[in-house]
Design an enzyme around this catalytic site. Sequence first.
Site, PDB file in Angstrom:
ATOM      1  N   ASP A  65     -13.140  -1.323  -0.395  1.00 18.26           N
ATOM      2  CA  ASP A  65     -13.101  -2.562  -1.173  1.00 18.26           C
ATOM      3  C   ASP A  65     -14.158  -3.552  -0.721  1.00 18.26           C
ATOM      4  OD1 ASP A  65     -11.737  -2.870   1.241  1.00 18.26           O
ATOM      5  OD2 ASP A  65     -10.372  -4.383   0.468  1.00 18.26           O
TER       6      ASP A  65
ATOM      7  N   HIS B 252     -13.845  -7.273  10.274  1.00 19.57           N
ATOM      8  CA  HIS B 252     -13.507  -8.347   9.342  1.00 19.57           C
ATOM      9  C   HIS B 252     -14.108  -9.639   9.902  1.00 19.57           C
ATOM     10  CE1 HIS B 252     -10.744  -6.461   6.485  1.00 19.57           C
ATOM     11  NE2 HIS B 252     -10.228  -5.784   7.497  1.00 19.57           N
TER      12      HIS B 252
ATOM     13  N   ASP C 241     -16.619  -0.591   3.541  1.00 16.91           N
ATOM     14  CA  ASP C 241     -15.430   0.208   3.257  1.00 16.91           C
ATOM     15  C   ASP C 241     -15.140   0.192   1.761  1.00 16.91           C
ATOM     16  OD1 ASP C 241     -14.569  -2.410   3.097  1.00 16.91           O
ATOM     17  OD2 ASP C 241     -12.727  -2.102   4.225  1.00 16.91           O
TER      18      ASP C 241
ATOM     19  N   ASP D  66     -14.868  -5.314   1.842  1.00 18.87           N
ATOM     20  CA  ASP D  66     -14.635  -6.571   2.549  1.00 18.87           C
ATOM     21  C   ASP D  66     -14.986  -6.461   4.025  1.00 18.87           C
ATOM     22  OD1 ASP D  66     -12.502  -4.937   3.249  1.00 18.87           O
ATOM     23  OD2 ASP D  66     -10.986  -6.500   3.085  1.00 18.87           O
ATOM     24  N   ARG D  67     -15.257  -5.223   4.499  1.00 11.91           N
ATOM     25  CA  ARG D  67     -15.701  -5.023   5.880  1.00 11.91           C
ATOM     26  C   ARG D  67     -17.118  -4.476   5.881  1.00 11.91           C
ATOM     27  NH1 ARG D  67     -12.013  -1.241   9.110  1.00 11.91           N
ATOM     28  NH2 ARG D  67     -11.745  -0.173   7.108  1.00 11.91           N
TER      29      ARG D  67
ATOM     30  N   LYS E  48      -3.540  -6.596  -2.342  1.00 14.51           N
ATOM     31  CA  LYS E  48      -3.739  -7.678  -1.383  1.00 14.51           C
ATOM     32  C   LYS E  48      -3.499  -8.984  -2.140  1.00 14.51           C
ATOM     33  CE  LYS E  48      -7.004  -5.221   1.577  1.00 14.51           C
ATOM     34  NZ  LYS E  48      -8.351  -5.219   2.199  1.00 14.51           N
TER      35      LYS E  48
ATOM     36  N   SER F 283      -8.190  -0.118  -0.039  1.00 17.42           N
ATOM     37  CA  SER F 283      -9.257  -0.216   0.953  1.00 17.42           C
ATOM     38  C   SER F 283      -9.852   1.160   1.258  1.00 17.42           C
ATOM     39  CB  SER F 283      -8.732  -0.899   2.213  1.00 17.42           C
ATOM     40  OG  SER F 283      -9.757  -1.136   3.142  1.00 17.42           O
ATOM     41  N   HIS F 284      -9.692   1.629   2.501  1.00 17.41           N
ATOM     42  CA  HIS F 284     -10.309   2.882   2.933  1.00 17.41           C
ATOM     43  C   HIS F 284      -9.383   4.081   2.780  1.00 17.41           C
ATOM     44  CE1 HIS F 284      -8.067   1.224   6.337  1.00 17.41           C
ATOM     45  NE2 HIS F 284      -7.805   2.482   6.644  1.00 17.41           N
TER      46      HIS F 284
ATOM     47  N   ARG G   8       0.833  -1.191   0.000  1.00 16.79           N
ATOM     48  CA  ARG G   8       0.000   0.000   0.000  1.00 16.79           C
ATOM     49  C   ARG G   8       0.869   1.241   0.000  1.00 16.79           C
ATOM     50  NH1 ARG G   8      -5.269  -0.188   3.742  1.00 16.79           N
ATOM     51  NH2 ARG G   8      -5.122  -2.301   2.901  1.00 16.79           N
TER      52      ARG G   8
END
Length: 495
Positions: free
Chosen positions: A268, A357, A266, A270-271, A126, A116-117, A15
Amino acid sequence: MAIDLSSLVKAYDVRGVVPDQLSPAVAEALGAAFARVVVLPDAETGTEAGSGAGAGRPGMVIGRDMRDSGPGLVDAFARGVTSAGVDVTLIGLCSTDGLYYASGSLDVPGAMFTASHNPARYNGIKLCRSAARPVGQDTGLAQVRELAQGYLDNALPAPVAVPGQVSERDVLGEYAGFLRSLVDLSGVRPLKVVVDAGNGMGGLTVPAVLGEAAGLAGLPLEVVPLFFELDGTFPNHEANPLEPANLIDLQAAVVANEADLGLAFDGDADRCFVVDERGGAVSPSAVTALVGLAEVSKELEAGRAPTVIHNLITSRAVPDLLSAAGAETVRTRVGHSFIKAQMAEHGAVFGGEHSAHYYFRDFWFADTGMLAALHVLAALGTQEHSMSELAEMFEPYVGSGEINSTVPDAAVATERVLDAYRAAYPGIVVDTLDGVTVSHWESHPQWWFNLRASNTEPLLRLNVEAADEDIMEKVRDDVLSLVREPVPTEEEETP
């Protein structure tokens, strides 16, 4: 200018700022290294089947979120991968759990381009092995970084005689159908749900999973969408629901629309975060307990002994409730690579983290916020309690949330806290699984706290939980005063 990948390749992922840290040249080097460190060795041991155009050749999948820098970085990464003789299947725009679905269902490694965020100027990667198995600092990421650094400092290796091929595949419908097959929503009552996608990938996945997609029966849901337009500049608010300020729009919309609950994803997707009908945030620990009980019940009905994983920051209510329901609970360090490893080692049916998560055995032990959302909808929709009443059953204790303090020396500040608490409470229990956890839970008043140092910043992270709010606030304030105690200057120390 020389590029140092140590500032870009973190403990769990890649990242950084585009293009200063993460450029197409860096992405190509990382792709070439990932193919050689992960994809080809996995193929040689027979743990995967090729997914690309060349039948029988090693393959991998690549997905991306909606950031403008994504397509160029994906193309560069794919060049590095194919130069090693590995086929690439591009699945295009997807959530991170959509990438995990592709990796799991095709049994190949994967790369998801997302930050992500993080703000728009960032992007990242990832990485996972076949069947969505994690790639972290201790499971291949350090080797990928070292090899890619060599390529950047010297030169990329010459392409193999027969390079890999690139193909495309749309897996969104398959992903949606698979998730819907894992949760029985046939008996839910009509629900109104506000969903804040934060201009992230939830704007693509939520309609596919909760809407009347091809081949899926419609659900009795009225979905009120917020910020479903895919926009990597995040024009409305940061796509980070862990920050309370980013839930304000969702909370207001839930109340204004008299909705039964709200869901926030978020960047992407995933949360997943949950808001009750009054606009109150439901803690991820409560969601962990709620979803965990559903998965434990299914395991017991099937005659299996259930195990649930939780990290050490989750509420004590999680092991209390799940143990009482007949599950073995295993406490682990913070971080997805740790919890995924424990999930696989124990064959755990479910795992949850304080960061929202949620991990499922039936999803290759990987995390998926969308599957957790389906469980929440099923739990709410199959009984008559409101979301706030349901959540209250799983939140018997009071938590501080995570509080960060900037300190010159995390180890010194931590030892100062330990010295004070050992002197004041001789019966405390101290463990060092991840940072230090100090517990007074077996005595009254009940409280515990954890202090963890950041891997990348001069920060100490504090989490406190207690049996009531007054105790939590006292412990929180006492620990923070010790952590933030001013360091004497040289002049002050001189007699």
